[in-house]
Scaffold this motif. Structure first.
Motif, short mmCIF file in Angstrom:
data_model
loop_
_atom_site.label_atom_id
_atom_site.label_comp_id
_atom_site.label_asym_id
_atom_site.label_seq_id
_atom_site.Cartn_x
_atom_site.Cartn_y
_atom_site.Cartn_z
N UNK A 218 28.65 -18.43 -30.08
CA UNK A 218 28.71 -17.34 -29.12
C UNK A 218 26.92 -17.43 -28.78
N UNK A 219 26.19 -17.58 -30.04
CA UNK A 219 24.81 -16.97 -29.63
C UNK A 219 24.50 -17.86 -29.28
N UNK A 220 24.66 -19.44 -28.37
CA UNK A 220 24.30 -20.28 -28.32
C UNK A 220 23.93 -20.08 -27.29
N UNK A 221 25.56 -20.63 -26.58
CA UNK A 221 26.24 -19.20 -25.62
C UNK A 221 25.71 -18.45 -25.03
N UNK A 222 25.52 -17.48 -25.02
CA UNK A 222 24.48 -16.89 -24.75
C UNK A 222 23.12 -17.08 -24.07
N UNK A 223 22.85 -17.46 -25.64
CA UNK A 223 21.29 -18.01 -25.22
C UNK A 223 20.91 -18.83 -23.82
#
Length: 245
Positions: A218-223
């Motif tokens: 989720x973090x990678x997608x948002x970043x």
């Protein structure tokens, strides 16, 4: 080694970054959604209540990944800020800028879920424990970093000053991670490692590890989404300045 290094730095170019992230983002987004749905079902519905904490132990499956990402996101910002200051790559500053609101969100989640989880044990939602205090101060640095970016109109100047502020706040990210080793605190020490068989029962270890992976996706997608948005915003600003001239 030099070839790998040169290949890595080519992605500091905004055009190359947009090309790579555009190819990766759809797959990462799908993986994030799927793993999060499976992880929530597994951790909340497929694990037994704890013999002492009961169902409240399941707060762990949100709290621990959020706390891990809160600290590691700030450390990513520190690394990106250093690269931006030393190498002068604008994408590095944009990575740090895009990571800040995500990390702040994870920090708020960690604090709130930690309060809900700790209350039955400590008898209070908040104590001025070393780890809790340091993570609260880290949240203030997150918010200060975001505010500084928004307060300065010149993006290059904002990037440099925000990067310096980020470096000062790194001490609280380190304390948030290692406070339980430095001082005697109410907060428990690390109960999970890379492999199963530690202080945490396997019935909780595997779904927790899965949830940590889901949160990272989720973090990678948002970043990636955030950095791509920032690059487009900079291009739009450049075009407006050119048209004004």
């Amino acid at each position: 080694m030099a070839i790998v290094s040169n290949s890595f730095w080519t992605f500091a170019n905004p055009h190359n970054f947009m090309r790579l992230s555009g190819a990766v983002l759809p797959g990462v987004t799908v993986a994030a959604v799927v793993t999060m749905v499976i992880g929530l079902a597994w951790s909340l519905l497929g694990t037994p209540p704890d013999y002492q904490q009961g169902e409240t132990v399941k707060i762990m499956f949100i709290h621990v990944p959020a706390a891990v990402l809160a600290i590691n996101t700030y450390m990513l910002m520190v690394v990106a800020s250093l690269i931006g200051l030393i190498r002068g790559h604008p994408v590095s500053h944009l990575v740090a800028k895009s990571a800040a609101p995500i990390g702040a969100g994870f920090t708020v989640i960690a604090i709130v879920t930690g309060a809900l989880w700790g209350h039955p044990t400590w008898g209070a939602y908040w104590v001025w424990d070393a780890r809790l205090t340091s993570i609260l101060l880290m949240l203030f640095f997150y918010l200060g970093y975001i505010a500084l970016w928004n307060a300065i109109e010149d993006p290059n100047r904002a990037a440099e000053l925000a990067a310096v502020l980020c470096l000062f706040g790194s001490v609280f990210a380190v304390l948030s991670r290692y406070a339980v080793q430095f001082w005697s605190t109410l907060h428990q020490g690390t109960s999970i490692g890379v492999t199963a068989g530690g202080a945490l029962n396997d019935a909780y270890f595997y779904p927790l590890a899965f949830m940590i992976v889901a949160h990272y996706l989720v973090f990678i997608a948002l970043l990636l989404t955030g950095v791509r948005t920032e690059i487009r915003a900079r291009r739009l600003r450049s075009l407006r300045l050119q048209s004004a001239v």
